[in-house]
Design a protein around this motif. Structure first.
Motif, PDB file in Angstrom:
ATOM      1  N   LEU A  36       0.819  -1.212   0.000  1.00 24.42           N
ATOM      2  CA  LEU A  36       0.000   0.000   0.000  1.00 24.42           C
ATOM      3  C   LEU A  36       0.854   1.265   0.000  1.00 24.42           C
ATOM      4  O   LEU A  36       0.459   2.290  -0.564  1.00 24.42           O
ATOM      5  CB  LEU A  36      -0.932   0.006   1.212  1.00 24.42           C
ATOM      6  CG  LEU A  36      -2.071  -1.004   1.160  1.00 24.42           C
ATOM      7  CD1 LEU A  36      -2.816  -1.037   2.474  1.00 24.42           C
ATOM      8  CD2 LEU A  36      -3.012  -0.703   0.016  1.00 24.42           C
ATOM      9  N   GLU A  37       2.018   1.200   0.625  1.00 28.34           N
ATOM     10  CA  GLU A  37       2.879   2.383   0.686  1.00 28.34           C
ATOM     11  C   GLU A  37       3.419   2.752  -0.696  1.00 28.34           C
ATOM     12  O   GLU A  37       3.577   3.924  -1.011  1.00 28.34           O
ATOM     13  CB  GLU A  37       4.042   2.138   1.640  1.00 28.34           C
ATOM     14  CG  GLU A  37       4.880   3.367   1.892  1.00 28.34           C
ATOM     15  CD  GLU A  37       5.909   3.161   2.984  1.00 28.34           C
ATOM     16  OE1 GLU A  37       6.716   4.075   3.181  1.00 28.34           O
ATOM     17  OE2 GLU A  37       5.908   2.090   3.619  1.00 28.34           O
ATOM     18  N   HIS A  38       3.669   1.753  -1.533  1.00 27.95           N
ATOM     19  CA  HIS A  38       4.258   2.010  -2.844  1.00 27.95           C
ATOM     20  C   HIS A  38       3.240   1.985  -3.982  1.00 27.95           C
ATOM     21  O   HIS A  38       3.612   2.034  -5.144  1.00 27.95           O
ATOM     22  CB  HIS A  38       5.373   1.004  -3.127  1.00 27.95           C
ATOM     23  CG  HIS A  38       6.497   1.117  -2.147  1.00 27.95           C
ATOM     24  ND1 HIS A  38       7.218   2.270  -1.977  1.00 27.95           N
ATOM     25  CD2 HIS A  38       6.992   0.234  -1.253  1.00 27.95           C
ATOM     26  CE1 HIS A  38       8.133   2.089  -1.034  1.00 27.95           C
ATOM     27  NE2 HIS A  38       7.999   0.864  -0.578  1.00 27.95           N
ATOM     28  N   ASN A  39       1.955   1.919  -3.641  1.00 31.59           N
ATOM     29  CA  ASN A  39       0.923   1.898  -4.660  1.00 31.59           C
ATOM     30  C   ASN A  39       0.579   3.331  -5.072  1.00 31.59           C
ATOM     31  O   ASN A  39       0.359   4.181  -4.227  1.00 31.59           O
ATOM     32  CB  ASN A  39      -0.327   1.196  -4.115  1.00 31.59           C
ATOM     33  CG  ASN A  39      -1.267   0.794  -5.209  1.00 31.59           C
ATOM     34  OD1 ASN A  39      -1.665   1.608  -6.025  1.00 31.59           O
ATOM     35  ND2 ASN A  39      -1.625  -0.477  -5.222  1.00 31.59           N
ATOM     36  N   PRO A  40       0.511   3.623  -6.378  1.00 35.48           N
ATOM     37  CA  PRO A  40       0.261   5.001  -6.816  1.00 35.48           C
ATOM     38  C   PRO A  40      -1.197   5.451  -6.708  1.00 35.48           C
ATOM     39  O   PRO A  40      -1.479   6.637  -6.839  1.00 35.48           O
ATOM     40  CB  PRO A  40       0.690   4.977  -8.284  1.00 35.48           C
ATOM     41  CG  PRO A  40       0.502   3.574  -8.704  1.00 35.48           C
ATOM     42  CD  PRO A  40       0.800   2.725  -7.495  1.00 35.48           C
ATOM     43  N   LYS A  41      -2.129   4.549  -6.470  1.00 34.71           N
ATOM     44  CA  LYS A  41      -3.543   4.932  -6.417  1.00 34.71           C
ATOM     45  C   LYS A  41      -3.819   5.786  -5.173  1.00 34.71           C
ATOM     46  O   LYS A  41      -3.289   5.515  -4.105  1.00 34.71           O
ATOM     47  CB  LYS A  41      -4.428   3.698  -6.395  1.00 34.71           C
ATOM     48  CG  LYS A  41      -4.356   2.904  -7.672  1.00 34.71           C
ATOM     49  CD  LYS A  41      -5.372   1.800  -7.673  1.00 34.71           C
ATOM     50  CE  LYS A  41      -5.324   0.987  -8.922  1.00 34.71           C
ATOM     51  NZ  LYS A  41      -5.663   1.722 -10.120  1.00 34.71           N
ATOM     52  N   HIS A  42      -4.669   6.793  -5.321  1.00 40.13           N
ATOM     53  CA  HIS A  42      -4.887   7.717  -4.211  1.00 40.13           C
ATOM     54  C   HIS A  42      -5.607   7.110  -3.016  1.00 40.13           C
ATOM     55  O   HIS A  42      -5.362   7.541  -1.893  1.00 40.13           O
ATOM     56  CB  HIS A  42      -5.583   9.005  -4.689  1.00 40.13           C
ATOM     57  CG  HIS A  42      -7.025   8.843  -5.020  1.00 40.13           C
ATOM     58  ND1 HIS A  42      -8.013   9.070  -4.111  1.00 40.13           N
ATOM     59  CD2 HIS A  42      -7.641   8.484  -6.163  1.00 40.13           C
ATOM     60  CE1 HIS A  42      -9.177   8.860  -4.672  1.00 40.13           C
ATOM     61  NE2 HIS A  42      -8.972   8.499  -5.925  1.00 40.13           N
ATOM     62  N   PRO A  43      -6.465   6.085  -3.128  1.00 43.27           N
ATOM     63  CA  PRO A  43      -7.057   5.520  -1.910  1.00 43.27           C
ATOM     64  C   PRO A  43      -6.093   4.623  -1.127  1.00 43.27           C
ATOM     65  O   PRO A  43      -6.463   4.107  -0.076  1.00 43.27           O
ATOM     66  CB  PRO A  43      -8.231   4.687  -2.418  1.00 43.27           C
ATOM     67  CG  PRO A  43      -8.397   4.991  -3.840  1.00 43.27           C
ATOM     68  CD  PRO A  43      -7.132   5.569  -4.325  1.00 43.27           C
ATOM     69  N   ALA A  44      -4.852   4.460  -1.601  1.00 41.56           N
ATOM     70  CA  ALA A  44      -3.894   3.604  -0.882  1.00 41.56           C
ATOM     71  C   ALA A  44      -3.509   4.215   0.462  1.00 41.56           C
ATOM     72  O   ALA A  44      -3.235   3.481   1.411  1.00 41.56           O
ATOM     73  CB  ALA A  44      -2.646   3.375  -1.734  1.00 41.56           C
ATOM     74  N   VAL A  45      -3.497   5.537   0.564  1.00 39.85           N
ATOM     75  CA  VAL A  45      -3.100   6.206   1.815  1.00 39.85           C
ATOM     76  C   VAL A  45      -4.103   5.922   2.939  1.00 39.85           C
ATOM     77  O   VAL A  45      -3.713   5.459   4.016  1.00 39.85           O
ATOM     78  CB  VAL A  45      -2.911   7.720   1.583  1.00 39.85           C
ATOM     79  CG1 VAL A  45      -2.647   8.434   2.885  1.00 39.85           C
ATOM     80  CG2 VAL A  45      -1.800   7.965   0.595  1.00 39.85           C
ATOM     81  N   PRO A  46      -5.417   6.156   2.736  1.00 41.33           N
ATOM     82  CA  PRO A  46      -6.344   5.828   3.829  1.00 41.33           C
ATOM     83  C   PRO A  46      -6.446   4.328   4.097  1.00 41.33           C
ATOM     84  O   PRO A  46      -6.675   3.934   5.252  1.00 41.33           O
ATOM     85  CB  PRO A  46      -7.676   6.401   3.365  1.00 41.33           C
ATOM     86  CG  PRO A  46      -7.541   6.585   1.919  1.00 41.33           C
ATOM     87  CD  PRO A  46      -6.105   6.838   1.644  1.00 41.33           C
TER      88      PRO A  46
END
Length: 112
Positions: A36-46
């Motif tokens: 999740l930390e290295h995923n570029p999609k914006h919902p990865a942060v929450p």
């Protein structure tokens, strides 16, 4: 002993969030956090914050447990409220825009 964390009314369509949920389902917690930390999609942060919250909830329940044994047992994404908005269209008409949101539930558990 499993622990639960929920994210309610996050303003992203459930379809986009399910792509991330499918990625981390069944993974060990450390690996899921790295993905999740290295995923570029914006919902990865929450989603990452939600997994961290589930880990913290598990630590509260199990004082002497090891975090290294944890894995993401269940992740599911449900649709939440939809805001209806109008967008101008040709010849005086209006198109309806549906701004979707979702609820995410993460359950972590230790391998026995």
């Amino acid at each position: 002993m499993e622990a639960v964390a929920k994210l309610r009314n996050y303003p992203t369509s459930p379809r986009k969030m399910r792509l991330l949920a499918d990625l981390i389902r069944g993974m060990q917690v450390e690996k899921a956090l790295a993905v999740l930390e290295h995923n570029p999609k914006h919902p990865a942060v929450p989603m990452r914050k939600l997994v961290l919250s589930a880990i913290s909830n598990w630590k509260q329940k199990n004082e002497g447990g090891e975090v290294g044994q944890l894995f993401v047992k269940t992740v599911f994404v449900d649709g939440a409220r939809t805001l209806k908005r109008m967008r101008p269209a040709p010849q005086g008409r209006g198109y309806r825009v549906r701004k979707r949101s979702n609820h995410v539930t993460v359950i972590v558990d230790a391998k026995s």
